[in-house]
Design a protein around this motif. Structure first.
Motif, short mmCIF file in Angstrom:
data_model
loop_
_atom_site.label_atom_id
_atom_site.label_comp_id
_atom_site.label_asym_id
_atom_site.label_seq_id
_atom_site.Cartn_x
_atom_site.Cartn_y
_atom_site.Cartn_z
N CYS A 90 32.42 39.45 35.75
CA CYS A 90 33.83 39.65 35.97
C CYS A 90 34.70 38.24 35.52
O CYS A 90 34.12 37.46 34.86
CB CYS A 90 34.10 39.61 37.47
SG CYS A 90 33.75 38.14 38.34
N LEU A 91 36.16 38.55 35.82
CA LEU A 91 37.08 37.55 35.83
C LEU A 91 37.36 36.73 36.89
O LEU A 91 38.03 37.32 37.52
CB LEU A 91 38.21 37.80 34.74
CG LEU A 91 37.95 38.55 33.40
CD1 LEU A 91 39.22 38.96 33.02
CD2 LEU A 91 37.13 37.79 32.57
N LYS A 92 37.06 35.36 36.99
CA LYS A 92 37.48 34.55 38.40
C LYS A 92 38.49 33.80 38.13
O LYS A 92 38.76 33.10 36.91
CB LYS A 92 36.13 33.83 38.44
CG LYS A 92 34.97 34.64 39.17
CD LYS A 92 33.83 33.74 40.04
CE LYS A 92 32.93 34.73 40.87
NZ LYS A 92 32.09 34.04 41.55
N VAL A 93 39.31 33.49 38.95
CA VAL A 93 40.67 32.97 38.92
C VAL A 93 40.36 31.58 39.14
O VAL A 93 39.43 30.88 40.04
CB VAL A 93 41.50 33.41 39.87
CG1 VAL A 93 42.81 32.48 40.19
CG2 VAL A 93 41.89 34.78 39.89
N ASP A 124 43.93 48.51 34.66
CA ASP A 124 44.95 48.31 35.81
C ASP A 124 44.05 47.55 36.79
O ASP A 124 43.21 47.89 37.23
CB ASP A 124 45.47 49.82 36.50
CG ASP A 124 46.22 50.52 35.64
OD1 ASP A 124 46.70 50.27 34.73
OD2 ASP A 124 46.39 51.71 36.12
N LEU A 125 44.43 46.32 36.96
CA LEU A 125 43.63 45.30 37.63
C LEU A 125 44.08 45.01 38.98
O LEU A 125 45.33 44.93 39.11
CB LEU A 125 43.65 44.18 36.78
CG LEU A 125 42.85 44.14 35.15
CD1 LEU A 125 42.84 42.94 34.55
CD2 LEU A 125 41.64 44.68 35.18
N SER A 126 43.46 44.93 39.83
CA SER A 126 43.93 44.22 41.15
C SER A 126 42.92 43.01 41.36
O SER A 126 42.21 42.52 40.55
CB SER A 126 43.46 45.21 42.25
OG SER A 126 44.16 44.74 43.55
N LEU A 127 43.04 42.44 42.76
CA LEU A 127 42.51 40.93 42.75
C LEU A 127 41.94 41.13 44.35
O LEU A 127 42.69 41.52 45.14
CB LEU A 127 43.55 40.04 42.82
CG LEU A 127 43.19 38.41 42.88
CD1 LEU A 127 42.38 38.05 41.50
CD2 LEU A 127 44.66 37.52 42.84
N ALA A 128 40.79 40.44 44.40
CA ALA A 128 39.94 40.26 45.63
C ALA A 128 39.06 39.29 45.70
O ALA A 128 38.76 38.59 44.69
CB ALA A 128 39.26 41.76 46.01
N GLY A 129 38.81 39.23 46.98
CA GLY A 129 37.62 37.76 47.12
C GLY A 129 37.94 37.24 48.67
O GLY A 129 38.10 37.97 49.44
N ARG A 130 37.37 35.98 48.74
CA ARG A 130 37.49 35.13 49.92
C ARG A 130 38.70 34.10 49.89
O ARG A 130 38.71 33.41 48.82
CB ARG A 130 35.88 34.74 50.24
CG ARG A 130 36.25 33.88 51.46
CD ARG A 130 34.57 33.61 51.69
NE ARG A 130 33.98 32.56 50.88
CZ ARG A 130 32.74 32.13 50.63
NH1 ARG A 130 32.09 32.25 51.83
NH2 ARG A 130 32.44 31.24 49.97
N VAL A 131 39.29 33.95 50.95
CA VAL A 131 40.20 32.99 51.03
C VAL A 131 39.97 32.10 52.31
O VAL A 131 39.62 32.46 53.47
CB VAL A 131 41.59 33.66 51.23
CG1 VAL A 131 42.64 32.51 51.50
CG2 VAL A 131 42.07 34.46 50.19
N LEU A 216 38.16 34.29 44.07
CA LEU A 216 39.05 35.44 43.62
C LEU A 216 38.19 35.74 42.26
O LEU A 216 38.19 35.12 41.40
CB LEU A 216 40.34 35.19 43.65
CG LEU A 216 41.15 34.73 45.15
CD1 LEU A 216 42.52 34.65 44.77
CD2 LEU A 216 40.78 35.61 45.91
N CYS A 217 38.41 37.20 42.19
CA CYS A 217 38.21 37.91 40.80
C CYS A 217 39.08 39.17 40.60
O CYS A 217 39.38 39.87 41.52
CB CYS A 217 36.58 38.17 40.63
SG CYS A 217 36.14 39.48 41.86
N PHE A 218 39.56 39.39 39.21
CA PHE A 218 40.08 40.63 38.97
C PHE A 218 38.92 41.77 38.92
O PHE A 218 37.92 41.60 38.50
CB PHE A 218 40.76 40.43 37.66
CG PHE A 218 42.09 39.58 37.76
CD1 PHE A 218 43.32 40.21 38.32
CD2 PHE A 218 41.98 38.08 37.50
CE1 PHE A 218 44.46 39.30 38.79
CE2 PHE A 218 43.12 37.22 37.46
CZ PHE A 218 44.33 38.03 37.97
N TYR A 219 39.48 42.72 39.36
CA TYR A 219 38.47 44.24 39.33
C TYR A 219 39.64 45.25 38.65
O TYR A 219 40.66 45.29 38.92
CB TYR A 219 37.87 44.42 40.13
CG TYR A 219 38.88 44.86 41.57
CD1 TYR A 219 38.82 46.25 42.09
CD2 TYR A 219 39.53 44.00 42.46
CE1 TYR A 219 39.67 46.84 42.76
CE2 TYR A 219 40.07 44.25 43.62
CZ TYR A 219 40.37 45.81 43.57
OH TYR A 219 41.26 46.22 44.54
#
Length: 432
Positions: A90-93, A124-131, A216-219
């Protein structure tokens, strides 16, 4: 055993709800709890019982669930183990990702794993992960987030400005991949941490003071779906290897067994598995040490055990048939694949392959074989790593798929439910 249609619908729900390893483990935790499994904290003292069902989570991204045998005796009966991994390319921020160019807000990203990069454009990308954040009282906490809606895109450069794009296009991850999130006006600025704080507040996490860090990573927001005139295939992100996680989970939950049975789903396989939660780390070994602290008893248990490493296999591509060995090109919907490599990139040997073939015969499920061309390199899995760490006899198997490591992958709609049936038989086997 649920029917194919019901199985695939539940699989689609799981895939859509699991854009990151954190979300995948969260979903698996919920399903285990619904099935009566008890979560144990690694920092607490355990009191496991015969016929008990338990699970542990580490880093919110790796999980191990297991059934204690009805006899309570692991040394003589061993443990039937299935392994998979929760991560996908994936692509991680990056930590300080914000850049503004020509009025567009972009976020810098780092490529995680061996991602196939071209398919990430124009999605169409969104963003998810742990904060991770601090509360107003100074406590440190974490929360999973998912923007859900498409908030970003990586636009392709028009062919008019790159006439050689269809001939010899290369991608620079540093300069070509930062997704665009917004168009700013004047001296407008955006702070990702502030955006994350607002996202937390929108989830009714009311005591957020400051976002301290994140993973965070885009998906791709496109949902899993059937493909083909007769729904022969299905397409989704992260089939490698959340498909195997779901297969192992369903097999474990459905197995009506008095034997010792275990599922381990590790993070970080795509980057080598060398971490506290990866297959090369101590998580599984430490669990077995806690279940059987005495070394001789534990070694006897391992000698009586078997590991099935489940990770998707390369189906033969009809447009690139010459990329496979002529006698070892597994087809989608042709059954699960036994993966072999004489240089131990896969851990399969004749003993474990024979056992697995017998389980498949008893369930009347077809099997296929994959051996990489002799003039090509071979990938690997958690199988050889786990075998080397524990000394447990191991086989590598998986569902055949196309477009591995793409943002959207393809598999046959028949194969996953069949492999689940074989693994359920394996879990219930009296001896391995």
């Amino acid at each position: 055993m649920m029917q194919k249609q019901q199985f695939n619908e539940q699989l689609f729900d799981f895939l859509a709800a699991s854009p990151t390893p954190f979300h995948a483990v969260y979903e698996m935790r919920g399903r285990l709890q619904e099935a009566g499994y008890i979560e144990l904290e690694e920092k607490s003292r355990w009191h496991v019982k015969a016929a008990g069902r338990y699970f542990i989570v580490r880093n919110e991204s790796s999980i191990i669930a297991w059934n204690m045998p009805a006899s309570g005796e692991l040394s003589d009966e061993g443990m039937r183990m299935v392994g998979a991994h929760t991560d996908s390319p994936c692509l991680k921020v990056k930590p300080n990702p914000e850049t503004v160019r020509q009025g567009c807000l972009r976020l810098g990203v780092e490529v995680y794993g061996g991602a196939l990069l071209n398919p990430w454009f124009d999605r169409d990308l969104s963003l998810a992960g742990r904060v991770n954040y601090s509360t107003e009282s100074g406590e440190l906490r974490s929360e999973l987030i998912n923007f859900v809606q498409p908030i970003a895109v990586i636009p392709s450069l028009a062919i008019h400005l790159d006439r050689e794009a269809n001939k010899d296009r290369t991608i620079n991850p540093q300069t070509d991949l930062p997704p665009i999130l917004a168009q700013l006006h004047g001296d407008g600025k955006a702070d990702l941490r502030e955006l994350l704080k607002q996202q937390l507040l929108a989830k009714d996490v009311a005591d957020v003071d400051q976002v301290l860090d994140y993973e965070l990573c885009f998906y791709d927001v496109q949902k899993p779906s059937y493909i083909g005139l007769d729904n022969e295939f299905f397409a989704s992100a992260r089939l490698d290897n959340l498909l195997s996680c779901f297969i192992g989970l369903q097999a474990l939950i459905e197995s009506d067994t008095e034997q010792g049975a275990l599922l381990v789903c590790n993070d970080h396989e795509e980057v080598g598995s060398a971490s506290a939660v990866g297959a090369q780390g101590p998580m599984l070994k430490q669990l077995l040490e806690r279940l059987l602290p005495e070394p001789e008893a534990r070694n006897r248990m391992i000698a009586n055990s078997m590991m099935v490493s489940v990770d998707n296999a390369h189906a033969v591509h009809p447009n690139f048939v010459d990329k496979h060995d002529g006698n070892h090109g597994p087809r989608m919907n042709g059954g699960a694949v036994i993966k072999l490599n004489s240089n131990q990139r896969y851990a399969t040997n004749s003993e474990t392959a024979a056992m697995f073939r017998r389980f498949a015969q008893l369930e009347e499920i077809p099997l296929q074989s994959f051996v990489v061309r002799s003039d090509m390199g071979c990938g690997s899995t958690i199988g050889p790593i786990t075998a080397a760490e524990l000394g447990v006899k191991t086989i590598d198997v998986g569902v055949p798929q196309l477009a591995m490591h793409s943002i959207r992958e393809l598999a046959g709609s028949e194969d996953a439910v069949g492999l689940t049936q074989i693994l359920r038989r394996f879990y219930s086997s009296e001896s391995v």
